[in-house]
Design a protein around this motif. Structure first.
Motif, PDB file in Angstrom:
ATOM      1  N   UNK A 167       0.895  -1.166   0.000  1.00 35.14           N
ATOM      2  CA  UNK A 167       0.000   0.000   0.000  1.00 35.14           C
ATOM      3  C   UNK A 167       0.925   1.205   0.000  1.00 35.14           C
ATOM      4  N   UNK A 168       0.757   2.094  -0.922  1.00 38.29           N
ATOM      5  CA  UNK A 168       1.640   3.258  -0.945  1.00 38.29           C
ATOM      6  C   UNK A 168       1.150   4.354  -0.006  1.00 38.29           C
ATOM      7  N   UNK A 169       2.031   4.765   0.900  1.00 35.86           N
ATOM      8  CA  UNK A 169       1.686   5.882   1.784  1.00 35.86           C
ATOM      9  C   UNK A 169       1.640   7.164   0.964  1.00 35.86           C
ATOM     10  N   UNK A 170       2.489   7.209  -0.054  1.00 37.72           N
ATOM     11  CA  UNK A 170       2.628   8.350  -0.974  1.00 37.72           C
ATOM     12  C   UNK A 170       3.175   9.600  -0.305  1.00 37.72           C
ATOM     13  N   UNK A 171       2.403  10.229   0.531  1.00 36.09           N
ATOM     14  CA  UNK A 171       2.865  11.489   1.129  1.00 36.09           C
ATOM     15  C   UNK A 171       3.255  11.246   2.589  1.00 36.09           C
ATOM     16  N   UNK A 172       4.496  11.595   2.951  1.00 33.37           N
ATOM     17  CA  UNK A 172       5.003  11.205   4.273  1.00 33.37           C
ATOM     18  C   UNK A 172       4.252  11.800   5.468  1.00 33.37           C
ATOM     19  N   UNK A 173       3.674  12.976   5.316  1.00 33.20           N
ATOM     20  CA  UNK A 173       3.033  13.579   6.499  1.00 33.20           C
ATOM     21  C   UNK A 173       1.516  13.671   6.319  1.00 33.20           C
ATOM     22  N   UNK A 174       0.807  13.650   7.428  1.00 37.71           N
ATOM     23  CA  UNK A 174      -0.652  13.772   7.397  1.00 37.71           C
ATOM     24  C   UNK A 174      -1.042  15.135   6.813  1.00 37.71           C
ATOM     25  N   UNK A 175      -0.262  16.145   7.193  1.00 40.21           N
ATOM     26  CA  UNK A 175      -0.520  17.508   6.717  1.00 40.21           C
ATOM     27  C   UNK A 175      -0.399  17.569   5.189  1.00 40.21           C
ATOM     28  N   UNK A 176       0.657  16.955   4.654  1.00 41.58           N
ATOM     29  CA  UNK A 176       0.880  16.947   3.203  1.00 41.58           C
ATOM     30  C   UNK A 176      -0.211  16.174   2.474  1.00 41.58           C
ATOM     31  N   UNK A 177      -0.644  15.070   3.089  1.00 41.38           N
ATOM     32  CA  UNK A 177      -1.695  14.257   2.470  1.00 41.38           C
ATOM     33  C   UNK A 177      -2.997  15.045   2.383  1.00 41.38           C
ATOM     34  N   UNK A 178      -3.300  15.763   3.445  1.00 46.78           N
ATOM     35  CA  UNK A 178      -4.521  16.585   3.478  1.00 46.78           C
ATOM     36  C   UNK A 178      -4.499  17.639   2.384  1.00 46.78           C
ATOM     37  N   UNK A 179      -3.322  18.195   2.182  1.00 47.75           N
ATOM     38  CA  UNK A 179      -3.182  19.261   1.207  1.00 47.75           C
ATOM     39  C   UNK A 179      -3.301  18.734  -0.231  1.00 47.75           C
ATOM     40  N   UNK A 180      -2.637  17.609  -0.494  1.00 47.55           N
ATOM     41  CA  UNK A 180      -2.532  17.148  -1.878  1.00 47.55           C
ATOM     42  C   UNK A 180      -3.544  16.067  -2.254  1.00 47.55           C
ATOM     43  N   UNK A 181      -4.059  15.361  -1.260  1.00 49.99           N
ATOM     44  CA  UNK A 181      -5.037  14.306  -1.559  1.00 49.99           C
ATOM     45  C   UNK A 181      -6.155  14.375  -0.525  1.00 49.99           C
ATOM     46  N   UNK A 182      -6.928  15.456  -0.563  1.00 49.65           N
ATOM     47  CA  UNK A 182      -7.913  15.668   0.514  1.00 49.65           C
ATOM     48  C   UNK A 182      -8.973  14.565   0.604  1.00 49.65           C
ATOM     49  N   UNK A 183      -9.165  13.776  -0.473  1.00 51.37           N
ATOM     50  CA  UNK A 183     -10.161  12.689  -0.422  1.00 51.37           C
ATOM     51  C   UNK A 183      -9.672  11.487   0.382  1.00 51.37           C
ATOM     52  N   UNK A 184      -8.361  11.454   0.605  1.00 51.01           N
ATOM     53  CA  UNK A 184      -7.807  10.264   1.260  1.00 51.01           C
ATOM     54  C   UNK A 184      -7.550  10.549   2.725  1.00 51.01           C
ATOM     55  N   UNK A 185      -7.519   9.490   3.505  1.00 54.73           N
ATOM     56  CA  UNK A 185      -7.070   9.697   4.872  1.00 54.73           C
ATOM     57  C   UNK A 185      -6.139   8.582   5.301  1.00 54.73           C
ATOM     58  N   UNK A 186      -5.222   8.937   6.202  1.00 52.28           N
ATOM     59  CA  UNK A 186      -4.128   8.043   6.577  1.00 52.28           C
ATOM     60  C   UNK A 186      -4.631   6.676   7.033  1.00 52.28           C
ATOM     61  N   UNK A 187      -5.808   6.672   7.679  1.00 52.18           N
ATOM     62  CA  UNK A 187      -6.365   5.417   8.187  1.00 52.18           C
ATOM     63  C   UNK A 187      -6.570   4.380   7.072  1.00 52.18           C
TER      64      UNK A 187
END
Ligand code: SF4
Length: 427
Positions: A167-187
């Protein structure tokens, strides 16, 4: 079969898959059985690298590049105006078998954009692997991408047919994930990783009691992080990595430098690719954590949030910690020997074996094949001269850089190949 259409699909879906670098194959023990096709036990399979060090091995394709998500860093995102295609399950099975018979490939790396929903997509990925194993008796290597948010049942089934799951985490930080992939969540990433980890443990323990228990994902699970898309420091990236290794028993974390592909205020602009050297330094650090007994906080911390570009992370750590040197190679334990810059684990074992018979001096160390050009500044042996003497860290660094100047560029271009060779590196 419409060959022209299949060719077009391969072009589209292999091209879209090239951004995923998490496809090295190692550690699987699936052997050929029932006179089937393929054998992944020999390993060394399908490792080839493009000039920039990216893995392009296996039959590496997406099932589809349609996607309901819109992750800013991804070429497959729904808002991107690109040609779309999708393979039928049987088409991927036929391609794999045909390519395998022609010796083009030794396995399959299958990922996918998310169409309809996570379970629908995952079900189709699993169906490809199931058909290959059960109908085609294919024993070659299969790496399946796990779709974030897929159900536990499908994750369980996937591991029974695939050698490796990721499973690719893709973006290392939760903050970065929120910014670039707002539809996804770390869970959504964590859950399938947790599931795979638990299944591997459970199947292993059941196999001890019941021999016929199948092996679940024998090559374990891996993940990939995109570096440089969301501004994380090397420390943030490696802390995430260390946490994922620890929590989910990952076999590998892959680091993929972000390649700017679109005009988006949230992302680095086109033409500002992440230097391959940054990926190399992250891989070297990763290696130090997994095989050399380093804790991530020793290498990266508040005072030192990014890795040096001019020297490798082990040398950098040693120069910042000269109080631990010189190390006496005739007395030091394995942990300290492994911290001497320039010595790989093979050299450490050579020293430990050789010193059983005599006290080692510089001649002995050279005779057993040690490269001492960097190491000599950080160790003492049964000889009088000691290269560090009263030199400062800056002086030692200067001397090392001067000596290695001619070899510098050659070393860098060779490094990525070494990272995937399963050989302990000399760092
Ligand atoms: S879900 Fe995956 S394939 Fe879809 S846009 Fe995001 S990263 Fe790309």
């Amino acid at each position: 079969m419409n060959f022209e259409r299949i060719k077009e699909k391969i072009n589209i879906l292999a091209d879209a898959a090239k951004y995923d670098v998490s496809c090295s194959s190692s550690g699987s023990k699936r052997t050929n059985k029932n006179k089937g096709i393929g054998d992944s036990s020999g390993m060394g399979i399908c490792h080839t690298y493009t000039e920039d060090g990216r893995c392009v091995s296996l039959l590496k394709i997406l099932l589809t590049n349609h996607c309901i998500f819109d992750c800013a860093y991804c070429v497959t995102r729904k808002s991107n105006d690109i040609k779309r295609a999708a393979f039928k399950i049987q088409e991927v099975v036929d391609l794999t078998i045909n390519f395998y018979r022609r010796n083009y490939i030794e396995g399959l790396f299958l990922s996918s954009g998310i169409f309809k929903n996570a379970d629908y997509t995952m079900e189709r990925l699993v169906a490809v692997a199931k058909k290959l194993r059960e109908e085609e008796n294919f024993n070659g290597y299969i790496h399946l991408k796990s779709i974030p948010g897929a159900s536990d049942e499908l994750m369980r089934e996937a591991g029974l047919y695939a050698d490796r799951l990721s499973v690719n985490i893709e973006i290392p930080s939760v903050k970065g994930l929120k910014l670039l992939a707002p539809d996804k969540n770390r869970e959504d990433f964590i859950k399938p990783m947790e599931k795979v980890k638990n299944e591997i443990i459970q199947y292993k323990s059941e196999k001890k009691l019941i021999k016929s228990t199948p092996i679940y994902a024998p090559a374990g699970q891996s993940t990939q992080m995109i570096v440089g898309a969301s501004g994380e420091t090397d420390a943030e990236i490696m802390y995430t990595s260390a946490q994922f290794y620890k929590n989910f028993n990952l076999k590998r974390v892959y680091y993929s430098g972000y390649i700017p592909i679109s005009y988006d205020d949230r992302l680095p602009s086109i033409g500002t690719e992440v230097p391959v050297l940054r990926e190399n330094r992250l891989y070297q650090t990763d290696w130090l954590l997994r095989f050399y007994g380093f804790d991530v906080r020793e290498i990266l911390n508040k005072e030192h949030p990014n890795l040096d570009t001019d020297i490798d992370p082990k040398l950098s750590w040693a120069l910042r910690n000269l109080q631990y040197f010189p190390v006496d190679v005739n007395k030091a334990d394995k942990r300290m020997l492994a911290r001497i810059p320039g010595l790989g684990m093979k050299s450490v074992y050579k020293i430990m074996n050789a010193r059983k018979f005599r006290k080692l001096n510089w001649e002995h160390l050279s005779a057993i094949g040690l490269a001492l050009n960097r190491a000599k500044y950080f160790m003492v042996c049964d000889s009088r001269n000691f290269e560090t003497k009263d030199r400062t860290a800056a002086q030692i660094k200067g001397l090392i850089l001067q000596e290695s100047k001619s070899k510098f560029s050659k070393t860098y271009s060779n490094q990525l190949n070494l990272f995937d060779s399963n050989l302990p590196l000399t760092i």
